[in-house]
Design a protein around this motif. Sequence first.
Motif, PDB file in Angstrom:
ATOM      1  N   ARG A   1      -7.531  -1.034   6.245  1.00 19.48           N
ATOM      2  CA  ARG A   1      -8.880  -0.867   5.703  1.00 19.48           C
ATOM      3  C   ARG A   1      -9.295   0.605   5.565  1.00 19.48           C
ATOM      4  O   ARG A   1     -10.060   0.946   4.664  1.00 19.48           O
ATOM      5  CB  ARG A   1      -9.905  -1.616   6.549  1.00 19.48           C
ATOM      6  CG  ARG A   1      -9.981  -1.186   8.005  1.00 19.48           C
ATOM      7  CD  ARG A   1     -10.883  -2.132   8.803  1.00 19.48           C
ATOM      8  NE  ARG A   1     -10.986  -1.759  10.206  1.00 19.48           N
ATOM      9  CZ  ARG A   1     -10.089  -2.060  11.135  1.00 19.48           C
ATOM     10  NH1 ARG A   1      -9.006  -2.754  10.793  1.00 19.48           N
ATOM     11  NH2 ARG A   1     -10.248  -1.691  12.394  1.00 19.48           N
ATOM     12  N   THR A   2      -8.777   1.472   6.431  1.00 23.12           N
ATOM     13  CA  THR A   2      -9.154   2.887   6.335  1.00 23.12           C
ATOM     14  C   THR A   2      -8.490   3.577   5.149  1.00 23.12           C
ATOM     15  O   THR A   2      -8.873   4.690   4.787  1.00 23.12           O
ATOM     16  CB  THR A   2      -8.772   3.638   7.620  1.00 23.12           C
ATOM     17  OG1 THR A   2      -7.350   3.511   7.842  1.00 23.12           O
ATOM     18  CG2 THR A   2      -9.531   3.087   8.822  1.00 23.12           C
ATOM     19  N   ARG A   3      -7.520   2.923   4.542  1.00 25.00           N
ATOM     20  CA  ARG A   3      -6.851   3.478   3.366  1.00 25.00           C
ATOM     21  C   ARG A   3      -7.537   3.080   2.062  1.00 25.00           C
ATOM     22  O   ARG A   3      -7.156   3.551   0.998  1.00 25.00           O
ATOM     23  CB  ARG A   3      -5.394   3.002   3.304  1.00 25.00           C
ATOM     24  CG  ARG A   3      -4.530   3.462   4.467  1.00 25.00           C
ATOM     25  CD  ARG A   3      -3.155   2.812   4.388  1.00 25.00           C
ATOM     26  NE  ARG A   3      -2.288   3.229   5.471  1.00 25.00           N
ATOM     27  CZ  ARG A   3      -1.388   4.219   5.378  1.00 25.00           C
ATOM     28  NH1 ARG A   3      -1.273   4.861   4.241  1.00 25.00           N
ATOM     29  NH2 ARG A   3      -0.638   4.539   6.411  1.00 25.00           N
ATOM     30  N   VAL A   4      -8.510   2.179   2.156  1.00 23.26           N
ATOM     31  CA  VAL A   4      -9.113   1.591   0.961  1.00 23.26           C
ATOM     32  C   VAL A   4     -10.520   2.138   0.738  1.00 23.26           C
ATOM     33  O   VAL A   4     -11.315   2.230   1.670  1.00 23.26           O
ATOM     34  CB  VAL A   4      -9.174   0.056   1.082  1.00 23.26           C
ATOM     35  CG1 VAL A   4      -9.818  -0.557  -0.154  1.00 23.26           C
ATOM     36  CG2 VAL A   4      -7.779  -0.516   1.308  1.00 23.26           C
ATOM     37  N   ASP A   5     -10.817   2.479  -0.521  1.00 20.24           N
ATOM     38  CA  ASP A   5     -12.181   2.840  -0.910  1.00 20.24           C
ATOM     39  C   ASP A   5     -12.896   1.551  -1.316  1.00 20.24           C
ATOM     40  O   ASP A   5     -12.600   0.967  -2.356  1.00 20.24           O
ATOM     41  CB  ASP A   5     -12.148   3.824  -2.081  1.00 20.24           C
ATOM     42  CG  ASP A   5     -13.528   4.302  -2.492  1.00 20.24           C
ATOM     43  OD1 ASP A   5     -14.526   3.654  -2.113  1.00 20.24           O
ATOM     44  OD2 ASP A   5     -13.621   5.324  -3.189  1.00 20.24           O
ATOM     45  N   SER A   6     -13.838   1.113  -0.506  1.00 17.58           N
ATOM     46  CA  SER A   6     -14.492  -0.179  -0.733  1.00 17.58           C
ATOM     47  C   SER A   6     -15.380  -0.191  -1.969  1.00 17.58           C
ATOM     48  O   SER A   6     -15.848  -1.255  -2.380  1.00 17.58           O
ATOM     49  CB  SER A   6     -15.309  -0.582   0.499  1.00 17.58           C
ATOM     50  OG  SER A   6     -16.310   0.385   0.771  1.00 17.58           O
TER      51      SER A   6
ATOM     52  N   TYR B   1       0.826  -1.203   0.000  1.00 24.92           N
ATOM     53  CA  TYR B   1       0.000   0.000   0.000  1.00 24.92           C
ATOM     54  C   TYR B   1       0.866   1.260   0.000  1.00 24.92           C
ATOM     55  O   TYR B   1       1.980   1.265   0.535  1.00 24.92           O
ATOM     56  CB  TYR B   1      -0.927   0.006   1.219  1.00 24.92           C
ATOM     57  CG  TYR B   1      -0.212  -0.039   2.556  1.00 24.92           C
ATOM     58  CD1 TYR B   1       0.060   1.123   3.275  1.00 24.92           C
ATOM     59  CD2 TYR B   1       0.204  -1.256   3.102  1.00 24.92           C
ATOM     60  CE1 TYR B   1       0.719   1.077   4.496  1.00 24.92           C
ATOM     61  CE2 TYR B   1       0.863  -1.314   4.321  1.00 24.92           C
ATOM     62  CZ  TYR B   1       1.121  -0.147   5.011  1.00 24.92           C
ATOM     63  OH  TYR B   1       1.788  -0.188   6.211  1.00 24.92           O
TER      64      TYR B   1
ATOM     65  N   THR C   1     -11.095  -4.757   2.971  1.00 23.50           N
ATOM     66  CA  THR C   1     -11.905  -3.563   3.224  1.00 23.50           C
ATOM     67  C   THR C   1     -12.579  -3.554   4.592  1.00 23.50           C
ATOM     68  O   THR C   1     -12.974  -2.493   5.075  1.00 23.50           O
ATOM     69  CB  THR C   1     -12.993  -3.417   2.145  1.00 23.50           C
ATOM     70  OG1 THR C   1     -13.813  -4.598   2.133  1.00 23.50           O
ATOM     71  CG2 THR C   1     -12.379  -3.224   0.775  1.00 23.50           C
TER      72      THR C   1
ATOM     73  N   THR D   1      -0.623   9.351   3.465  1.00 21.70           N
ATOM     74  CA  THR D   1      -1.963   9.484   4.035  1.00 21.70           C
ATOM     75  C   THR D   1      -2.589  10.819   3.644  1.00 21.70           C
ATOM     76  O   THR D   1      -3.664  11.173   4.115  1.00 21.70           O
ATOM     77  CB  THR D   1      -1.920   9.379   5.567  1.00 21.70           C
ATOM     78  OG1 THR D   1      -1.028  10.394   6.076  1.00 21.70           O
ATOM     79  CG2 THR D   1      -1.442   8.010   6.012  1.00 21.70           C
TER      80      THR D   1
ATOM     81  N   THR E   1      -8.252   7.991   0.388  1.00 24.54           N
ATOM     82  CA  THR E   1      -8.266   6.547   0.192  1.00 24.54           C
ATOM     83  C   THR E   1      -7.824   6.181  -1.223  1.00 24.54           C
ATOM     84  O   THR E   1      -7.784   7.025  -2.125  1.00 24.54           O
ATOM     85  CB  THR E   1      -9.667   5.975   0.445  1.00 24.54           C
ATOM     86  OG1 THR E   1     -10.597   6.658  -0.410  1.00 24.54           O
ATOM     87  CG2 THR E   1     -10.079   6.165   1.895  1.00 24.54           C
TER      88      THR E   1
END
Length: 309
Positions: free
Chosen positions: A164-169, A92, A158, A96, A100
Amino acid sequence: MQHHTLTPHGTASPRPSRRRASRFTGAAAAVAAVVALTTLTGPGAHAADNPYERGPAPTTASIEAARGSYAVSQTTVSSLLVSDFGGGTIYYPTSTSDGTFGAVAVSPGYTGTQSSISWLGPRLASQGFVVFTIDTLTTLDQPDSRGRQLLAALDYLTQRSSVRTRVDSDRLGVIGHSMGGGGTLEAAKTRPSLRAAIPLTPWNLDKTWPEVRTPTLVVGADGDTIAPVATHAEPFYTSLPSSLDRAYLELNGATHFTPNSSNTTIAKYSVSWLKRFIDKDTRYEQFLCPLPQPSLTIEEYRGNCPHTS
């Protein structure tokens, strides 16, 4: 600073008339409006127009590079922590500040482990994606099972993973090699909300995929004797709906196992496809349309242009 206006004779007049001042004010307002409009519609407005754009404007050199603009970190997911797939490695962007990222899960092929496709992890992640290269439950799993495992890996990524907070689901895709490539088609058929699918020298007993609604780039190899393009990659591609954003890239001088090593052509068009459809980043359309022409590394390229998604 004192502003001056020029008289018809070219001399400066420090005291413009009220009419001239009014005209000057009106002209300034018009210029300001044009500047504002240009700012909103010019190259710098991409982020406002498309909140999913990540990274600088692409060039041929940037998408062919071994690494993109993002520094990359990685974390291991033990097979002991999951039950629906065999664990894996998440790569990843460390940044930040950009919000995301879209994400993609990658499956190896028959008898293969994640090490066989691990090169895709940092290469794609450095371009602005979260990439999950997975191991399967067993190395002998068939495409339908690999498809389910790819989806399970995305769900873990996700919902439970440490990133998971870095990913756009809502912006997810799948990639796979060989039976993993067949698995990407299975995953796309099962979950039409996926934004992109890239089967690499795919193998599957099912030859027709009219149910797929995910933009799909099928990558075949002209020298593939395990999943020959005539009975696998080509019919997979031609069976996709003609209205779908789809493409067929046949590698020149390549074999079934070409995707197991770092490959600039695979990376170039994978990055472009993922950017175009997961991020809806039309800056990458230039690398997909007009259709790439045959070259030392491309035997054939087919597809529909311009893209609609």
